[in-house]
Every structure is written in structure tokens, then in C-alpha cells.
Design a protein around this motif. Structure first.
Motif, short mmCIF file in Angstrom:
data_model
loop_
_atom_site.label_atom_id
_atom_site.label_comp_id
_atom_site.label_asym_id
_atom_site.label_seq_id
_atom_site.Cartn_x
_atom_site.Cartn_y
_atom_site.Cartn_z
N VAL A 123 -17.84 6.04 -20.06
CA VAL A 123 -19.11 5.54 -19.55
C VAL A 123 -19.07 4.01 -19.45
O VAL A 123 -19.54 3.43 -18.47
N ARG A 124 -18.48 3.35 -20.43
CA ARG A 124 -18.32 1.89 -20.37
C ARG A 124 -17.44 1.50 -19.19
O ARG A 124 -17.69 0.50 -18.50
N LEU A 125 -16.38 2.27 -18.95
CA LEU A 125 -15.51 2.01 -17.81
C LEU A 125 -16.28 2.20 -16.50
O LEU A 125 -16.17 1.38 -15.57
N ALA A 126 -17.08 3.25 -16.42
CA ALA A 126 -17.91 3.48 -15.23
C ALA A 126 -18.87 2.31 -15.01
O ALA A 126 -19.04 1.84 -13.88
N GLU A 127 -19.46 1.82 -16.09
CA GLU A 127 -20.37 0.68 -15.97
C GLU A 127 -19.62 -0.55 -15.46
O GLU A 127 -20.12 -1.29 -14.59
N ASP A 128 -18.43 -0.79 -15.96
CA ASP A 128 -17.64 -1.94 -15.51
C ASP A 128 -17.30 -1.82 -14.03
O ASP A 128 -17.34 -2.80 -13.30
N ILE A 129 -17.01 -0.61 -13.59
CA ILE A 129 -16.71 -0.39 -12.16
C ILE A 129 -17.95 -0.68 -11.32
O ILE A 129 -17.87 -1.31 -10.26
N VAL A 130 -19.12 -0.23 -11.78
CA VAL A 130 -20.36 -0.48 -11.03
C VAL A 130 -20.63 -1.98 -10.96
O VAL A 130 -21.00 -2.51 -9.92
N ARG A 131 -20.42 -2.69 -12.07
CA ARG A 131 -20.75 -4.12 -12.14
C ARG A 131 -19.70 -5.01 -11.45
O ARG A 131 -20.05 -6.01 -10.83
N HIS A 132 -18.41 -4.65 -11.57
CA HIS A 132 -17.35 -5.55 -11.13
C HIS A 132 -16.35 -4.94 -10.16
O HIS A 132 -15.46 -5.65 -9.67
N GLY A 133 -16.43 -3.65 -9.90
CA GLY A 133 -15.45 -2.99 -9.05
C GLY A 133 -14.20 -2.62 -9.84
O GLY A 133 -14.15 -2.76 -11.07
N LEU A 134 -13.20 -2.15 -9.15
CA LEU A 134 -11.94 -1.79 -9.80
C LEU A 134 -11.11 -3.03 -10.06
O LEU A 134 -11.17 -4.00 -9.31
N ASP A 135 -10.32 -2.97 -11.11
CA ASP A 135 -9.42 -4.07 -11.46
C ASP A 135 -8.39 -4.22 -10.34
O ASP A 135 -7.58 -3.32 -10.11
N PRO A 136 -8.39 -5.35 -9.65
CA PRO A 136 -7.45 -5.52 -8.54
C PRO A 136 -6.00 -5.72 -8.99
O PRO A 136 -5.10 -5.70 -8.17
N THR A 137 -5.79 -5.92 -10.29
CA THR A 137 -4.43 -6.14 -10.77
C THR A 137 -3.75 -4.86 -11.24
O THR A 137 -2.59 -4.90 -11.63
N ALA A 138 -4.46 -3.73 -11.20
CA ALA A 138 -3.90 -2.47 -11.71
C ALA A 138 -4.21 -1.33 -10.74
O ALA A 138 -5.35 -0.87 -10.67
N LEU A 139 -3.21 -0.92 -10.01
CA LEU A 139 -3.40 0.19 -9.08
C LEU A 139 -3.25 1.53 -9.79
O LEU A 139 -2.50 1.65 -10.76
N VAL A 140 -3.94 2.52 -9.29
CA VAL A 140 -3.75 3.90 -9.75
C VAL A 140 -2.43 4.38 -9.17
O VAL A 140 -2.15 4.17 -7.98
N ALA A 141 -1.59 4.99 -9.99
CA ALA A 141 -0.30 5.51 -9.53
C ALA A 141 -0.43 7.01 -9.26
O ALA A 141 -1.00 7.74 -10.08
N VAL A 142 0.09 7.44 -8.13
CA VAL A 142 -0.04 8.84 -7.71
C VAL A 142 1.27 9.36 -7.13
O VAL A 142 2.14 8.58 -6.73
N ILE A 143 1.35 10.68 -7.09
CA ILE A 143 2.40 11.36 -6.34
C ILE A 143 1.73 12.41 -5.48
O ILE A 143 0.68 12.95 -5.84
N ALA A 144 2.33 12.69 -4.33
CA ALA A 144 1.77 13.71 -3.43
C ALA A 144 1.94 15.08 -4.07
O ALA A 144 2.97 15.38 -4.66
N VAL A 145 0.90 15.90 -3.94
CA VAL A 145 0.96 17.26 -4.47
C VAL A 145 1.78 18.15 -3.53
O VAL A 145 2.43 19.08 -3.98
N GLY A 146 1.73 17.83 -2.25
CA GLY A 146 2.50 18.61 -1.28
C GLY A 146 1.73 19.78 -0.72
O GLY A 146 2.32 20.69 -0.13
N ASP A 147 0.41 19.77 -0.85
CA ASP A 147 -0.37 20.87 -0.29
C ASP A 147 -0.89 20.48 1.10
O ASP A 147 -0.77 19.34 1.53
N ALA A 148 -1.47 21.43 1.78
CA ALA A 148 -1.96 21.21 3.14
C ALA A 148 -3.11 20.21 3.19
O ALA A 148 -3.35 19.57 4.21
N SER A 149 -3.81 20.05 2.08
CA SER A 149 -4.96 19.14 2.03
C SER A 149 -4.57 17.69 1.81
O SER A 149 -5.43 16.82 1.78
#
Length: 135
Positions: A44-70
């Protein structure tokens, strides 16, 4: 090396094998609830920080493709941030796992977030987990 790509939040899947979780979770709802239960007020504190300041521009979310049709992506780093974003969009996703005061706060934050929601976020897309492991 990863590629930076903009991905709709709705196409990001929480990692049911996240090391923060005690056991592997079978689905997205279970993963969200388990992570919220484990993180409690911190999400909840993280959600509040996102509402107030947005996402941290110095830390990207890391992902991999699932490989599904969507064309969905599994989050391998940044699950708490993605959970906070998803909870801001739909608080009922995690409110059952929160203390009542935290659930009420999340609902209030969600109303603020709805004024300027994020549709997509920039993520670091890796070809597979082995490629991301170093980072």
C-alpha cells in the motif's frame, strides 16, 4: 542484452514462483493475494508512492515473454511494483489480504490513481530467465 519495450499493465503476469512467496502459486489471483498478504502495508505504501511520484525511472520491471497468443509477459523482477499498479486499477484484487485500514487506504488511492492511470510501462524484455539471471 534486454530490449526496452512499453507493455500494457494488463499484459504483465505476476510470477507465481516469486522467491518472496512460501510456495508456488497456481494462478494470478492466488499470486496477488499471497504477495499482498506477505507484503501487507508495504504494498500500500508502494502504491501511494506511485500515485504521488510515479514509477521509479531508474528501475525497470524485468520481464520475459510467456509465448502465448495474447502476447503476455511474466515479471521476473518488479513483482511488487506490478502488484501495486494492478491493485491501484482494481483494489479488490488484494483487499481481502490486507488489514482493514490498509484496504480502505488502497481504495482511496485507487480513486486518485484513476485520474491519471498508467496504461503501460517501460520494461526490460529479456529473451529468457537465463539471460536475465546476471542482472
Amino acid at each position: 542484452m534486454p530490449e526496452n519495450v512499453d507493455i500494457p499493465i494488463s499484459d504483465l503476469l505476476l510470477d507465481g514462483t516469486n522467491p518472496r512467496l512460501e510456495t508456488e502459486q497456481p494462478g494470478q489471483q492466488e499470486t496477488a493475494l499471497s504477495l499482498a498478504e506477505q507484503q501487507g502495508e508495504r504494498v500500500v505504501r508502494l502504491a501511494e508512492d506511485i500515485v504521488r511520484h510515479g514509477l521509479d525511472p531508474t528501475a525497470l520491471v524485468a520481464v520475459i515473454a510467456v509465448g502465448d497468443a495474447s502476447k503476455r509477459y511474466r515479471v521476473i523482477e518488479g513483482n511488487r511494483r506490478v502488484l501495486a499498479l494492478k491493485a491501484l486499477e482494481t483494489p479488490s484484487l488484494i483487499t481481502p489480504a490486507l488489514a482493514p485500514k490498509d484496504a480502505r487506504k488502497l481504495v482511496r488511492l485507487s480513486s486518485e490513481y484513476a485520474q491519471e492511470p498508467l496504461e503501460e510501462i517501460t520494461c526490460a524484455l529479456f529473451k529468457d530467465e537465463a539471460d536475465a539471471r546476471h542482472w
